[in-house]
Design an enzyme around this catalytic site. Structure first.
Site, mmCIF file in Angstrom:
data_model
loop_
_atom_site.group_PDB
_atom_site.id
_atom_site.type_symbol
_atom_site.label_atom_id
_atom_site.label_comp_id
_atom_site.label_asym_id
_atom_site.label_seq_id
_atom_site.Cartn_x
_atom_site.Cartn_y
_atom_site.Cartn_z
ATOM 1 N N SER A 117 13.032 -4.935 49.183
ATOM 2 C CA SER A 117 12.185 -4.644 48.020
ATOM 3 C C SER A 117 12.016 -5.948 47.248
ATOM 4 O O SER A 117 12.873 -6.832 47.308
ATOM 5 C CB SER A 117 12.786 -3.543 47.145
ATOM 6 O OG SER A 117 14.114 -3.831 46.801
ATOM 7 N N GLU A 150 10.760 -7.846 43.538
ATOM 8 C CA GLU A 150 10.526 -7.649 42.102
ATOM 9 C C GLU A 150 9.589 -8.735 41.569
ATOM 10 O O GLU A 150 9.743 -9.905 41.885
ATOM 11 C CB GLU A 150 11.872 -7.706 41.371
ATOM 12 C CG GLU A 150 11.748 -7.480 39.874
ATOM 13 C CD GLU A 150 13.105 -7.374 39.202
ATOM 14 O OE1 GLU A 150 13.960 -6.576 39.642
ATOM 15 O OE2 GLU A 150 13.307 -8.109 38.217
ATOM 16 N N ASP A 161 17.118 -5.092 27.209
ATOM 17 C CA ASP A 161 17.762 -6.071 26.338
ATOM 18 C C ASP A 161 17.097 -6.038 24.980
ATOM 19 O O ASP A 161 15.946 -5.624 24.857
ATOM 20 C CB ASP A 161 17.643 -7.467 26.961
ATOM 21 C CG ASP A 161 18.704 -7.660 28.038
ATOM 22 O OD1 ASP A 161 19.824 -7.124 27.858
ATOM 23 O OD2 ASP A 161 18.414 -8.316 29.045
ATOM 24 N N PHE A 196 19.712 -18.657 32.030
ATOM 25 C CA PHE A 196 19.588 -17.202 32.055
ATOM 26 C C PHE A 196 20.929 -16.548 32.438
ATOM 27 O O PHE A 196 21.307 -15.510 31.887
ATOM 28 C CB PHE A 196 18.479 -16.793 33.041
ATOM 29 C CG PHE A 196 18.174 -15.335 32.992
ATOM 30 C CD1 PHE A 196 17.632 -14.773 31.844
ATOM 31 C CD2 PHE A 196 18.467 -14.506 34.064
ATOM 32 C CE1 PHE A 196 17.381 -13.402 31.777
ATOM 33 C CE2 PHE A 196 18.214 -13.136 34.005
ATOM 34 C CZ PHE A 196 17.667 -12.592 32.855
ATOM 35 N N HIS A 200 17.212 -6.585 47.559
ATOM 36 C CA HIS A 200 16.167 -6.611 46.531
ATOM 37 C C HIS A 200 16.001 -8.072 46.103
ATOM 38 O O HIS A 200 16.979 -8.711 45.700
ATOM 39 C CB HIS A 200 16.604 -5.749 45.343
ATOM 40 C CG HIS A 200 15.607 -5.681 44.230
ATOM 41 N ND1 HIS A 200 14.512 -4.842 44.268
ATOM 42 C CD2 HIS A 200 15.530 -6.327 43.043
ATOM 43 C CE1 HIS A 200 13.810 -4.976 43.146
ATOM 44 N NE2 HIS A 200 14.405 -5.878 42.392
#
Ligand SMILES: Cc1cc2nc3c(=O)[nH]c(=O)nc-3n(C[C@H](O)[C@H](O)[C@H](O)COP(=O)(O)OP(=O)(O)OC[C@H]3O[C@@H](n4cnc5c(N)ncnc54)[C@H](O)[C@@H]3O)c2cc1C
Length: 311
Positions: free
Chosen positions: A33, A35, A127, A236, A286
């Site tokens: 998958s 994103e 978030d 990040f 993913h």
């Protein structure tokens, strides 16, 4: 050639390298998958669609589109997901968060997705919006992902993915409390979890062991982050609680201005990670594509994915 026990040819050839892992040809085809994030302008939109069209032939099980912090991309996420449903052969999944909206508003977004033919939701707490340091539930909203999962189950028979944290969510009281909560969230009606990215593969495999011991049997799909920009991944990671190992830092040392080399190093790191996972029986992955197709395509290829014929 010397064949003494501590200095044998065999010793050199049996070290941890690709050739000694089971071949992808002998393993089940990987379930993939991808994103994406919703684009901010026309140029980025064109880049995203180039990325989607490049990855589409790999036949992913679904592709998901993120929801900006604080719900800031609500319309753009919806437009991208709806276009994926309309114009591609892909199964789109929409990320949806609890932040800054009442239950009714979130339910309305979910219903609009169902009406647009979207059957898969990635249900997240979300978030806090930019500027806010702490998460505060909206007074009339869903407080946590667990509540959102229950809410979605009341609306329609969605396929529901949730987030998982192999290195423990930064807001968790303890690793055990985090695992208890994760189990409750899965039991609330999720179909699978997708993990936060991680770089040390044993972190994920140990987490999987703990989840199995806790009785979680649903799939926990590893989230793979090919590192296109090490400096920003480091920033990040500090926020989301993913650790950046010293060996990774060393590999990207001095490459901030050298994108070409960085990408080759990134491909090697991710390829090693996914192959070790695959050799340990993991067959679902993913990818956090960051809307760039090349690294994801190459790593999926290494896993044994090949373009599937259209139609
Ligand atoms: C695959 C993936 C995709 C993501 N996509 C997005 C996105 O599109 N948009 C976005 O804004 N963010 C996204 N995020 C980030 C996510 O929103 C944040 O990590 C957020 O801080 C937590 O969301 P969650 O759904 O995991 O939260 P929850 O699972 O609801 O909670 C997070 C943690 O809080 C603690 N907790 C929650 N409820 C309780 C309780 N009742 N009692 C005790 N402890 C509790 C637990 O430790 C839990 O792990 C994504 C994360 C992942 C892993």
């Amino acid at each position: 050639m010397d064949t003494a026990p501590n200095n044998t040819l065999e010793r050199w050839l049996t070290g941890p390298r690709f050739g000694t892992l089971p071949s992808p040809a002998s393993l089940p085809a990987p379930k993939l998958s991808f994103e994406f994030f919703p684009p901010k302008n026309e140029k980025l939109e064109a880049d995203l669609w180039t990325c989607i069209r490049r990855l589409e032939p790999l036949g992913p099980r679904f592709v998901s589109v993120t929801y900006g912090a604080g719900g800031s991309t609500r319309a753009r996420t919806h437009d991208t997901v709806a276009r994926l449903a309309r114009e591609t052969s892909l199964t789109p999944a929409a990320h949806l968060t609890c932040v800054g909206a009442t239950r009714e508003e979130v339910d309305e977004v979910a219903r609009a997705y169902w009406e647009a033919g979207v059957r898969h939701i990635v249900a997240l707490r979300g978030d806090p919006p930019a500027g806010a340091s702490q998460y505060t539930p909206h007074p009339g909203g869903y407080a946590q992902a667990e509540d959102l999962v229950r809410g979605l189950r009341r609306i329609a028979d969605f396929d529901i993915s949730v987030g998982a944290y192999p290195e423990v969510h930064p807001a968790a009281l303890s690793a055990d409390a985090d695992l208890d909560y994760f189990k409750r969230k899965m039991d609330a009606g999720a179909n699978r979890a997708i993990t936060q990215y991680f770089f040390d593969t044993d972190v994920y495999l140990r987490f999987l062991d703990r989840c199995h011991a806790a009785g979680i049997t649903l799939p926990i799909v590893p989230g793979i982050m090919p590192v296109t920009n090490f400096a920003s991944v480091k920033r990040f990671s500090a926020m989301c609680g993913a650790s950046v190992p010293a060996w990774l830092e060393k590999l990207f040392e001095g490459l901030d201005e050298d994108e070409g080399t960085r990408r080759m190093v990134a491909a090697t790191v991710a390829a090693e990670q996914v192959r070790i996972l695959q050799a340990n029986g993991v067959d679902e992955f993913h990818f956090y594509t960051l809307n760039r197709p090349d690294l994801t395509y190459a790593i999926a290829h290494i896993l044994g994915a090949r373009p599937v014929a259209a139609g």
